[in-house]
Motif scaffolding. Structure first.
Motif, PDB file in Angstrom:
ATOM      1  N   GLU A 177       0.820  -1.210   0.000  1.00 19.63           N
ATOM      2  CA  GLU A 177       0.000   0.000   0.000  1.00 19.63           C
ATOM      3  C   GLU A 177       0.851   1.255   0.000  1.00 19.63           C
ATOM      4  O   GLU A 177       0.540   2.234  -0.695  1.00 19.63           O
ATOM      5  N   HIS A 178       1.931   1.250   0.773  1.00 23.73           N
ATOM      6  CA  HIS A 178       2.805   2.413   0.833  1.00 23.73           C
ATOM      7  C   HIS A 178       3.504   2.641  -0.508  1.00 23.73           C
ATOM      8  O   HIS A 178       3.592   3.780  -0.995  1.00 23.73           O
ATOM      9  N   ALA A 179       4.005   1.564  -1.108  1.00 22.15           N
ATOM     10  CA  ALA A 179       4.719   1.700  -2.380  1.00 22.15           C
ATOM     11  C   ALA A 179       3.776   2.155  -3.490  1.00 22.15           C
ATOM     12  O   ALA A 179       4.143   2.980  -4.338  1.00 22.15           O
ATOM     13  N   THR A 180       2.566   1.636  -3.477  1.00 23.68           N
ATOM     14  CA  THR A 180       1.598   2.007  -4.507  1.00 23.68           C
ATOM     15  C   THR A 180       1.169   3.458  -4.369  1.00 23.68           C
ATOM     16  O   THR A 180       1.075   4.192  -5.366  1.00 23.68           O
ATOM     17  N   LEU A 181       0.903   3.894  -3.148  1.00 20.03           N
ATOM     18  CA  LEU A 181       0.521   5.289  -2.927  1.00 20.03           C
ATOM     19  C   LEU A 181       1.650   6.222  -3.338  1.00 20.03           C
ATOM     20  O   LEU A 181       1.416   7.272  -3.951  1.00 20.03           O
ATOM     21  N   LEU A 182       2.883   5.847  -3.032  1.00 24.38           N
ATOM     22  CA  LEU A 182       4.028   6.651  -3.455  1.00 24.38           C
ATOM     23  C   LEU A 182       4.063   6.772  -4.974  1.00 24.38           C
ATOM     24  O   LEU A 182       4.284   7.862  -5.517  1.00 24.38           O
ATOM     25  N   ALA A 183       3.847   5.676  -5.665  1.00 30.22           N
ATOM     26  CA  ALA A 183       3.901   5.672  -7.131  1.00 30.22           C
ATOM     27  C   ALA A 183       2.829   6.563  -7.752  1.00 30.22           C
ATOM     28  O   ALA A 183       3.011   7.090  -8.865  1.00 30.22           O
ATOM     29  N   PHE A 218       0.967  -7.974  -4.061  1.00 26.51           N
ATOM     30  CA  PHE A 218       0.298  -6.833  -4.675  1.00 26.51           C
ATOM     31  C   PHE A 218      -0.937  -7.279  -5.436  1.00 26.51           C
ATOM     32  O   PHE A 218      -0.957  -8.355  -6.036  1.00 26.51           O
ATOM     33  N   SER A 219      -1.950  -6.433  -5.442  1.00 21.94           N
ATOM     34  CA  SER A 219      -3.126  -6.694  -6.256  1.00 21.94           C
ATOM     35  C   SER A 219      -2.813  -6.305  -7.702  1.00 21.94           C
ATOM     36  O   SER A 219      -1.817  -5.629  -7.977  1.00 21.94           O
ATOM     37  N   ASP A 220      -3.683  -6.720  -8.624  1.00 20.43           N
ATOM     38  CA  ASP A 220      -3.478  -6.364 -10.032  1.00 20.43           C
ATOM     39  C   ASP A 220      -3.500  -4.846 -10.223  1.00 20.43           C
ATOM     40  O   ASP A 220      -2.730  -4.297 -11.014  1.00 20.43           O
ATOM     41  N   GLU A 221      -4.384  -4.179  -9.502  1.00 18.10           N
ATOM     42  CA  GLU A 221      -4.476  -2.716  -9.609  1.00 18.10           C
ATOM     43  C   GLU A 221      -3.195  -2.050  -9.118  1.00 18.10           C
ATOM     44  O   GLU A 221      -2.697  -1.107  -9.738  1.00 18.10           O
ATOM     45  N   GLN A 222      -2.644  -2.551  -8.021  1.00 20.72           N
ATOM     46  CA  GLN A 222      -1.401  -1.985  -7.488  1.00 20.72           C
ATOM     47  C   GLN A 222      -0.241  -2.199  -8.453  1.00 20.72           C
ATOM     48  O   GLN A 222       0.589  -1.308  -8.643  1.00 20.72           O
ATOM     49  N   GLU A 224      -0.459  -2.382 -11.662  1.00 18.15           N
ATOM     50  CA  GLU A 224      -0.647  -1.462 -12.784  1.00 18.15           C
ATOM     51  C   GLU A 224      -0.126  -0.073 -12.446  1.00 18.15           C
ATOM     52  O   GLU A 224       0.472   0.599 -13.297  1.00 18.15           O
ATOM     53  N   VAL A 225      -0.318   0.358 -11.206  1.00 17.82           N
ATOM     54  CA  VAL A 225       0.190   1.660 -10.776  1.00 17.82           C
ATOM     55  C   VAL A 225       1.721   1.678 -10.823  1.00 17.82           C
ATOM     56  O   VAL A 225       2.337   2.636 -11.288  1.00 17.82           O
ATOM     57  N   LEU A 226       2.334   0.591 -10.370  1.00 19.10           N
ATOM     58  CA  LEU A 226       3.794   0.511 -10.393  1.00 19.10           C
ATOM     59  C   LEU A 226       4.319   0.458 -11.823  1.00 19.10           C
ATOM     60  O   LEU A 226       5.389   1.008 -12.119  1.00 19.10           O
ATOM     61  N   VAL A 227       3.592  -0.204 -12.707  1.00 18.07           N
ATOM     62  CA  VAL A 227       3.984  -0.263 -14.113  1.00 18.07           C
ATOM     63  C   VAL A 227       4.033   1.132 -14.707  1.00 18.07           C
ATOM     64  O   VAL A 227       4.958   1.483 -15.446  1.00 18.07           O
ATOM     65  N   ASP A 228       3.051   1.965 -14.387  1.00 13.10           N
ATOM     66  CA  ASP A 228       2.991   3.321 -14.913  1.00 13.10           C
ATOM     67  C   ASP A 228       4.144   4.181 -14.409  1.00 13.10           C
ATOM     68  O   ASP A 228       4.505   5.182 -15.031  1.00 13.10           O
ATOM     69  N   SER A 234       7.754  -4.032 -18.118  1.00 16.34           N
ATOM     70  CA  SER A 234       7.727  -5.502 -18.048  1.00 16.34           C
ATOM     71  C   SER A 234       8.164  -6.015 -16.693  1.00 16.34           C
ATOM     72  O   SER A 234       7.812  -7.123 -16.313  1.00 16.34           O
ATOM     73  N   TYR A 235       8.899  -5.217 -15.928  1.00 15.18           N
ATOM     74  CA  TYR A 235       9.395  -5.681 -14.634  1.00 15.18           C
ATOM     75  C   TYR A 235       8.256  -5.972 -13.670  1.00 15.18           C
ATOM     76  O   TYR A 235       8.249  -6.986 -12.974  1.00 15.18           O
ATOM     77  N   PHE A 236       7.277  -5.080 -13.594  1.00 12.39           N
ATOM     78  CA  PHE A 236       6.180  -5.252 -12.645  1.00 12.39           C
ATOM     79  C   PHE A 236       5.033  -6.090 -13.199  1.00 12.39           C
ATOM     80  O   PHE A 236       4.028  -6.260 -12.537  1.00 12.39           O
ATOM     81  N   ALA A 237       5.172  -6.572 -14.415  1.00  8.55           N
ATOM     82  CA  ALA A 237       4.078  -7.350 -15.008  1.00  8.55           C
ATOM     83  C   ALA A 237       3.985  -8.723 -14.366  1.00  8.55           C
ATOM     84  O   ALA A 237       4.957  -9.251 -13.861  1.00  8.55           O
TER      85      ALA A 237
END
Length: 237
Positions: A177-183, A218-222, A224-228, A234-237
């Protein structure tokens, strides 16, 4: 007074005839020079208080499952009040007028959290997430920053980055959650954007070896945020 390893027995203690009954491997003096530890070929560490009795250990500690190759003293032992004062002082630097000061404060806070996995760290993580979430909601609804300065906004993102950087290689339950919010702050102007891209890149580097397993946290949504956020999607896929 400093002794060679072979001279510790000059205090009059024969380690081989003690409860340890094993060969001396190393010794270490406390910073104030009043205590001496000895490590041996068994799991025991012996602590001598040379002010009162140098011929017999005052304490025995079973420190390892096997032999003790090295015993060392911590240079600083701080009370909870002292820790809180240091923490608050460094935390205030997250909103300093100078970007360089704010960024150095992140490294210090990440280090403090690595060494103090207790209430101080937990409280900081929770506050960092809450404040960043409030800021993200305002941005999402395109409302104003409420008069907040650039340093204040940057400071909230930096606090979140410090949390993420405090656990290299590990994946505690709060980290996704912290990493995703940061992204999610990657769309902000610099210096916020720079902070996010650097922190996510470091997160990626330190978790690369075990990412195939850790990404399941991580959830699929999270993801996707990291991918962006990542330059290599491809790393976070």
């Amino acid at each position: 007074m400093r002794l060679k390893a072979s001279q510790v027995h000059e205090f009059g203690w024969n380690q081989e005839s003690s409860t340890s009954q094993s060969a001396l491997i190393n010794q270490a003096w406390s910073p104030d020079g009043l205590y001496l530890t000895s490590g041996s070929a068994d799991p025991m560490i012996h602590i001598f208080d040379i002010r009162y009795n140098g011929s017999q250990p005052s304490q025995f500690i079973k420190a390892h499952k096997k032999r003790v190759f090295k015993a060392a003293w911590h240079t600083f032992i701080l009370s909870n009040d002292e820790k809180q004062k240091i923490w608050k002082t460094v935390e205030k630097l997250l909103t300093d007028n100078q970007v360089e000061v704010r960024e150095h404060a992140v490294a210090v806070l990440a280090g403090l959290m690595k060494g103090e996995d207790g209430e101080l760290s937990k409280d900081f993580r929770e506050r960092a997430y809450t404040e960043a979430m409030k800021l993200q909601k305002r941005r999402r609804h395109r409302s104003s920053s409420g008069g907040s300065s650039v340093a204040s906004i940057h400071g909230r993102v930096l606090a979140l980055a410090a949390c993420v950087l405090s656990v290299p290689y590990d994946m505690p339950s709060w980290l996704p959650e912290h990493a995703t919010l940061l992204a999610r702050f990657v769309g902000e102007p610099s210096p916020v954007k720079s902070t996010v891209t650097k922190a996510v890149a470091e997160f990626r580097r330190t978790h690369a070896d075990t990412w195939s397993v850790q990404k399941d946290s991580f959830s699929d949504e999270q993801l996707e945020v990291l991918v962006d956020t990542s330059s290599s999607s491809s790393y976070f896929a």
